[in-house]
Motif scaffolding. Sequence first.
Motif, PDB file in Angstrom:
ATOM      1  N   ASP A 174       0.814  -1.212   0.000  1.00  0.00           N
ATOM      2  CA  ASP A 174       0.000   0.000   0.000  1.00  0.00           C
ATOM      3  C   ASP A 174       0.851   1.266   0.000  1.00  0.00           C
ATOM      4  O   ASP A 174       0.419   2.309  -0.474  1.00  0.00           O
ATOM      5  N   ASP A 175       2.058   1.167   0.525  1.00  0.00           N
ATOM      6  CA  ASP A 175       2.963   2.315   0.577  1.00  0.00           C
ATOM      7  C   ASP A 175       3.752   2.498  -0.728  1.00  0.00           C
ATOM      8  O   ASP A 175       4.555   3.417  -0.858  1.00  0.00           O
ATOM      9  N   GLY A 176       3.535   1.601  -1.705  1.00  0.00           N
ATOM     10  CA  GLY A 176       4.225   1.687  -2.988  1.00  0.00           C
ATOM     11  C   GLY A 176       5.578   1.003  -3.022  1.00  0.00           C
ATOM     12  O   GLY A 176       6.208   0.916  -4.071  1.00  0.00           O
ATOM     13  N   GLU A 177       6.023   0.510  -1.874  1.00  0.00           N
ATOM     14  CA  GLU A 177       7.322  -0.160  -1.813  1.00  0.00           C
ATOM     15  C   GLU A 177       7.206  -1.604  -2.296  1.00  0.00           C
ATOM     16  O   GLU A 177       6.194  -2.267  -2.041  1.00  0.00           O
ATOM     17  N   PRO A 178       8.237  -2.127  -2.984  1.00  0.00           N
ATOM     18  CA  PRO A 178       8.198  -3.511  -3.464  1.00  0.00           C
ATOM     19  C   PRO A 178       8.127  -4.498  -2.300  1.00  0.00           C
ATOM     20  O   PRO A 178       8.869  -4.372  -1.332  1.00  0.00           O
ATOM     21  N   MET A 179       7.199  -5.450  -2.419  1.00  0.00           N
ATOM     22  CA  MET A 179       7.078  -6.519  -1.431  1.00  0.00           C
ATOM     23  C   MET A 179       7.617  -7.825  -1.978  1.00  0.00           C
ATOM     24  O   MET A 179       8.170  -8.637  -1.257  1.00  0.00           O
ATOM     25  N   GLN A 180       7.431  -8.031  -3.286  1.00  0.00           N
ATOM     26  CA  GLN A 180       7.849  -9.274  -3.945  1.00  0.00           C
ATOM     27  C   GLN A 180       8.168  -8.953  -5.399  1.00  0.00           C
ATOM     28  O   GLN A 180       7.429  -8.216  -6.057  1.00  0.00           O
ATOM     29  N   ILE A 181       9.267  -9.520  -5.895  1.00  0.00           N
ATOM     30  CA  ILE A 181       9.631  -9.375  -7.303  1.00  0.00           C
ATOM     31  C   ILE A 181       9.785 -10.779  -7.874  1.00  0.00           C
ATOM     32  O   ILE A 181      10.409 -11.639  -7.254  1.00  0.00           O
ATOM     33  N   THR A 182       9.216 -11.005  -9.045  1.00  0.00           N
ATOM     34  CA  THR A 182       9.381 -12.279  -9.738  1.00  0.00           C
ATOM     35  C   THR A 182      10.089 -12.011 -11.062  1.00  0.00           C
ATOM     36  O   THR A 182       9.618 -11.219 -11.872  1.00  0.00           O
ATOM     37  N   ILE A 183      11.233 -12.666 -11.223  1.00  0.00           N
ATOM     38  CA  ILE A 183      11.992 -12.597 -12.473  1.00  0.00           C
ATOM     39  C   ILE A 183      11.590 -13.825 -13.291  1.00  0.00           C
ATOM     40  O   ILE A 183      11.659 -14.951 -12.801  1.00  0.00           O
ATOM     41  N   ILE A 184      11.201 -13.602 -14.537  1.00  0.00           N
ATOM     42  CA  ILE A 184      10.822 -14.705 -15.416  1.00  0.00           C
ATOM     43  C   ILE A 184      11.705 -14.650 -16.664  1.00  0.00           C
ATOM     44  O   ILE A 184      11.790 -13.614 -17.327  1.00  0.00           O
TER      45      ILE A 184
ATOM     46  N   TYR B 179      20.943 -11.778 -11.542  1.00  0.00           N
ATOM     47  CA  TYR B 179      19.789 -10.883 -11.665  1.00  0.00           C
ATOM     48  C   TYR B 179      19.137 -10.656 -10.299  1.00  0.00           C
ATOM     49  O   TYR B 179      18.778  -9.548  -9.941  1.00  0.00           O
ATOM     50  N   GLN B 180      18.989 -11.739  -9.548  1.00  0.00           N
ATOM     51  CA  GLN B 180      18.373 -11.654  -8.225  1.00  0.00           C
ATOM     52  C   GLN B 180      19.169 -10.694  -7.332  1.00  0.00           C
ATOM     53  O   GLN B 180      18.598  -9.805  -6.696  1.00  0.00           O
ATOM     54  N   LYS B 181      20.471 -10.869  -7.305  1.00  0.00           N
ATOM     55  CA  LYS B 181      21.317 -10.013  -6.474  1.00  0.00           C
ATOM     56  C   LYS B 181      21.219  -8.557  -6.917  1.00  0.00           C
ATOM     57  O   LYS B 181      21.170  -7.642  -6.082  1.00  0.00           O
TER      58      LYS B 181
ATOM     59  N   ILE C 286      19.167  -3.009  -6.101  1.00  0.00           N
ATOM     60  CA  ILE C 286      18.443  -1.888  -6.703  1.00  0.00           C
ATOM     61  C   ILE C 286      17.238  -1.480  -5.856  1.00  0.00           C
ATOM     62  O   ILE C 286      17.006  -0.304  -5.597  1.00  0.00           O
ATOM     63  N   PHE C 287      16.455  -2.474  -5.419  1.00  0.00           N
ATOM     64  CA  PHE C 287      15.208  -2.177  -4.715  1.00  0.00           C
ATOM     65  C   PHE C 287      15.344  -2.188  -3.195  1.00  0.00           C
ATOM     66  O   PHE C 287      14.407  -1.829  -2.485  1.00  0.00           O
ATOM     67  N   GLY C 288      16.500  -2.611  -2.682  1.00  0.00           N
ATOM     68  CA  GLY C 288      16.705  -2.613  -1.244  1.00  0.00           C
ATOM     69  C   GLY C 288      15.791  -3.567  -0.498  1.00  0.00           C
ATOM     70  O   GLY C 288      15.284  -3.246   0.578  1.00  0.00           O
ATOM     71  N   ILE C 289      15.587  -4.759  -1.080  1.00  0.00           N
ATOM     72  CA  ILE C 289      14.734  -5.765  -0.443  1.00  0.00           C
ATOM     73  C   ILE C 289      15.568  -7.018  -0.162  1.00  0.00           C
ATOM     74  O   ILE C 289      16.710  -7.132  -0.621  1.00  0.00           O
ATOM     75  N   GLY C 290      14.979  -7.967   0.567  1.00  0.00           N
ATOM     76  CA  GLY C 290      15.681  -9.200   0.885  1.00  0.00           C
ATOM     77  C   GLY C 290      15.693 -10.183  -0.273  1.00  0.00           C
ATOM     78  O   GLY C 290      14.796 -10.181  -1.116  1.00  0.00           O
ATOM     79  N   LYS C 291      16.707 -11.022  -0.283  1.00  0.00           N
ATOM     80  CA  LYS C 291      16.846 -12.045  -1.328  1.00  0.00           C
ATOM     81  C   LYS C 291      15.618 -12.943  -1.400  1.00  0.00           C
ATOM     82  O   LYS C 291      15.191 -13.358  -2.477  1.00  0.00           O
ATOM     83  N   GLU C 292      15.025 -13.247  -0.237  1.00  0.00           N
ATOM     84  CA  GLU C 292      13.844 -14.108  -0.192  1.00  0.00           C
ATOM     85  C   GLU C 292      12.616 -13.459  -0.837  1.00  0.00           C
ATOM     86  O   GLU C 292      11.626 -14.142  -1.109  1.00  0.00           O
ATOM     87  N   GLN C 293      12.697 -12.175  -1.123  1.00  0.00           N
ATOM     88  CA  GLN C 293      11.588 -11.460  -1.760  1.00  0.00           C
ATOM     89  C   GLN C 293      11.699 -11.449  -3.284  1.00  0.00           C
ATOM     90  O   GLN C 293      10.834 -10.897  -3.959  1.00  0.00           O
TER      91      GLN C 293
END
Length: 91
Positions: A27-37, A60-62, A67-74
């Motif tokens: 809701d705050d616009g911050e990335p919660m999950q990214i999926t690379i396909i 790519y994951q790293k 870039i987005f400042g999120i955890g690897k598990e995301q």
Amino acid sequence: REQPVEGIQDGKWLSGIVDRMHICRGDDGEPMQITIIDYKTDSATPDEITVKYAGQMHCYQKALVDIFGIGKEQVKCLIISTMNKVVVDLS
């Protein structure tokens, strides 16, 4: 849509193109999950795909973690083998 990814990892320049990337935002616009396909058209088996492309996907994951400042598990990494009609999860 294809998305270029560039950056420095372990002192080396990374330059690649992610075939498709889904970003789920909170809701705050911050990335919660990214999926690379990434789509692969060769006839490699799922095990061969894992060996052959795991390094590429983890780079790519790293990069996206940085870039987005999120955890690897995301960041989920999927390869779709069009020849074998399977999805290989390399997360």
